[in-house]
Design a protein around this motif. Structure first.
Motif, PDB file in Angstrom:
ATOM      1  N   LEU A  58      35.567  38.389  44.804  1.00  0.00           N
ATOM      2  CA  LEU A  58      34.917  39.581  44.270  1.00  0.00           C
ATOM      3  C   LEU A  58      35.789  40.311  43.247  1.00  0.00           C
ATOM      4  O   LEU A  58      35.278  40.943  42.331  1.00  0.00           O
ATOM      5  CB  LEU A  58      34.549  40.534  45.416  1.00  0.00           C
ATOM      6  CG  LEU A  58      33.435  40.046  46.333  1.00  0.00           C
ATOM      7  CD1 LEU A  58      33.379  40.882  47.596  1.00  0.00           C
ATOM      8  CD2 LEU A  58      32.102  40.056  45.613  1.00  0.00           C
ATOM      9  N   LEU A  59      37.088  40.201  43.385  1.00  0.00           N
ATOM     10  CA  LEU A  59      38.021  40.871  42.476  1.00  0.00           C
ATOM     11  C   LEU A  59      38.229  40.112  41.166  1.00  0.00           C
ATOM     12  O   LEU A  59      38.817  40.644  40.232  1.00  0.00           O
ATOM     13  CB  LEU A  59      39.389  41.032  43.147  1.00  0.00           C
ATOM     14  CG  LEU A  59      39.476  42.025  44.289  1.00  0.00           C
ATOM     15  CD1 LEU A  59      40.822  41.913  44.979  1.00  0.00           C
ATOM     16  CD2 LEU A  59      39.253  43.434  43.796  1.00  0.00           C
ATOM     17  N   LYS A  60      37.756  38.926  41.097  1.00  0.00           N
ATOM     18  CA  LYS A  60      38.092  37.987  40.005  1.00  0.00           C
ATOM     19  C   LYS A  60      38.036  38.568  38.598  1.00  0.00           C
ATOM     20  O   LYS A  60      38.955  38.356  37.816  1.00  0.00           O
ATOM     21  CB  LYS A  60      37.184  36.770  40.083  1.00  0.00           C
ATOM     22  CG  LYS A  60      37.546  35.679  39.118  1.00  0.00           C
ATOM     23  CD  LYS A  60      36.673  34.479  39.348  1.00  0.00           C
ATOM     24  CE  LYS A  60      37.065  33.371  38.383  1.00  0.00           C
ATOM     25  NZ  LYS A  60      36.223  32.216  38.562  1.00  0.00           N
ATOM     26  N   ILE A  61      36.990  39.295  38.236  1.00  0.00           N
ATOM     27  CA  ILE A  61      36.859  39.737  36.844  1.00  0.00           C
ATOM     28  C   ILE A  61      37.078  41.238  36.703  1.00  0.00           C
ATOM     29  O   ILE A  61      37.902  41.657  35.911  1.00  0.00           O
ATOM     30  CB  ILE A  61      35.476  39.362  36.275  1.00  0.00           C
ATOM     31  CG1 ILE A  61      35.359  37.845  36.226  1.00  0.00           C
ATOM     32  CG2 ILE A  61      35.252  39.968  34.901  1.00  0.00           C
ATOM     33  CD1 ILE A  61      33.999  37.338  35.843  1.00  0.00           C
ATOM     34  N   ASP A  62      36.373  42.035  37.445  1.00  0.00           N
ATOM     35  CA  ASP A  62      36.387  43.478  37.210  1.00  0.00           C
ATOM     36  C   ASP A  62      37.669  44.184  37.624  1.00  0.00           C
ATOM     37  O   ASP A  62      37.923  45.290  37.186  1.00  0.00           O
ATOM     38  CB  ASP A  62      35.226  44.137  37.955  1.00  0.00           C
ATOM     39  CG  ASP A  62      33.894  43.732  37.364  1.00  0.00           C
ATOM     40  OD1 ASP A  62      32.898  43.846  38.085  1.00  0.00           O
ATOM     41  OD2 ASP A  62      33.852  43.307  36.207  1.00  0.00           O
ATOM     42  N   TYR A  63      38.464  43.570  38.454  1.00  0.00           N
ATOM     43  CA  TYR A  63      39.636  44.269  38.975  1.00  0.00           C
ATOM     44  C   TYR A  63      40.918  43.494  38.715  1.00  0.00           C
ATOM     45  O   TYR A  63      41.827  43.502  39.513  1.00  0.00           O
ATOM     46  CB  TYR A  63      39.460  44.545  40.475  1.00  0.00           C
ATOM     47  CG  TYR A  63      38.295  45.445  40.733  1.00  0.00           C
ATOM     48  CD1 TYR A  63      38.435  46.814  40.662  1.00  0.00           C
ATOM     49  CD2 TYR A  63      37.033  44.928  40.984  1.00  0.00           C
ATOM     50  CE1 TYR A  63      37.357  47.659  40.859  1.00  0.00           C
ATOM     51  CE2 TYR A  63      35.950  45.768  41.189  1.00  0.00           C
ATOM     52  CZ  TYR A  63      36.131  47.128  41.130  1.00  0.00           C
ATOM     53  OH  TYR A  63      35.056  47.947  41.326  1.00  0.00           O
ATOM     54  N   VAL A  64      41.003  42.841  37.563  1.00  0.00           N
ATOM     55  CA  VAL A  64      42.210  42.098  37.208  1.00  0.00           C
ATOM     56  C   VAL A  64      43.282  43.098  36.799  1.00  0.00           C
ATOM     57  O   VAL A  64      43.032  44.027  36.044  1.00  0.00           O
ATOM     58  CB  VAL A  64      41.923  41.101  36.053  1.00  0.00           C
ATOM     59  CG1 VAL A  64      43.190  40.437  35.585  1.00  0.00           C
ATOM     60  CG2 VAL A  64      40.909  40.078  36.508  1.00  0.00           C
TER      61      VAL A  64
END
Length: 133
Positions: free
Chosen positions: A76-82
Motif C-alpha cells: 500500500l505504501l509503494k507509490i504515495d508514501y515513498v
C-alpha cells in the motif's frame, strides 16, 4: 449458561499464496475491503498474535505473525508514501504508525462484514491518513 467460544481454524498465512492471490493484483488488492474473507481473517489473526506476543511474550508461532500484514502495508505504501530519500526508506516509527492504521482498518472491515455496519471503507488515499485514537 456456559460462556463457550467457538474457535474456527484459520490456516497459517502462506506468503507465496499472499503474493499470488493478493499482491500480484496491484496495490488496491491489499486494501482490507478488497481482501477475501479468508485473507481478512488470517491477517486479523496475525495482527492479534503479534499483540499477544508483545504483551504476554512470544510463542512458537509469533515470529511469523507480522510478515503477511507488513507485506500488505508495504504494498500500500509503494507509490504515495515513498520517502524523499529512497535509500533511507521508512523509519521503524513510521512503519509502526502505518501498521497501527492498517490494523485498525483490518479490524473495522472484519467487524463490518460480521455486523453489516461499516465504519469506514478505506481507499489507497485514506488508509494511512486516518488519525489514531
Amino acid at each position: 449458561m456456559k460462556n463457550e467460544r467457538t474457535v474456527s481454524q484459520i490456516p497459517k498465512s502462506d506468503l507465496s499464496k499472499l503474493q499470488k492471490e493478493v499482491l500480484s493484483l496491484g496495490r488496491s488488492a491489499a486494501l482490507p475491503k478488497n481482501l477475501s474473507d479468508l485473507w481478512l481473517k488470517m491477517i486479523a489473526r496475525d495482527l492479534a498474535m503479534t499483540h499477544k506476543a508483545v504483551h504476554f511474550g512470544p510463542d512458537i508461532h509469533s515470529h511469523q505473525s507480522l510478515k503477511a500484514p507488513l507485506l500488505l502495508v508495504m504494498a500500500l505504501l509503494k507509490i504515495d508514501y515513498v520517502s524523499e530519500d529512497a535509500e533511507e526508506g521508512y523509519s521503524p516509527e513510521q512503519l509502526l504508525i502505518y501498521m497501527r492504521r492498517f490494523e485498525r482498518a483490518i479490524y473495522e472491515e472484519l467487524i463490518g462484514r460480521v455486523t453489516g455496519v461499516f465504519i469506514n471503507r478505506y481507499s489507497i488515499d485514506s488508509i494511512f491518513a486516518a488519525p489514531l485514537q
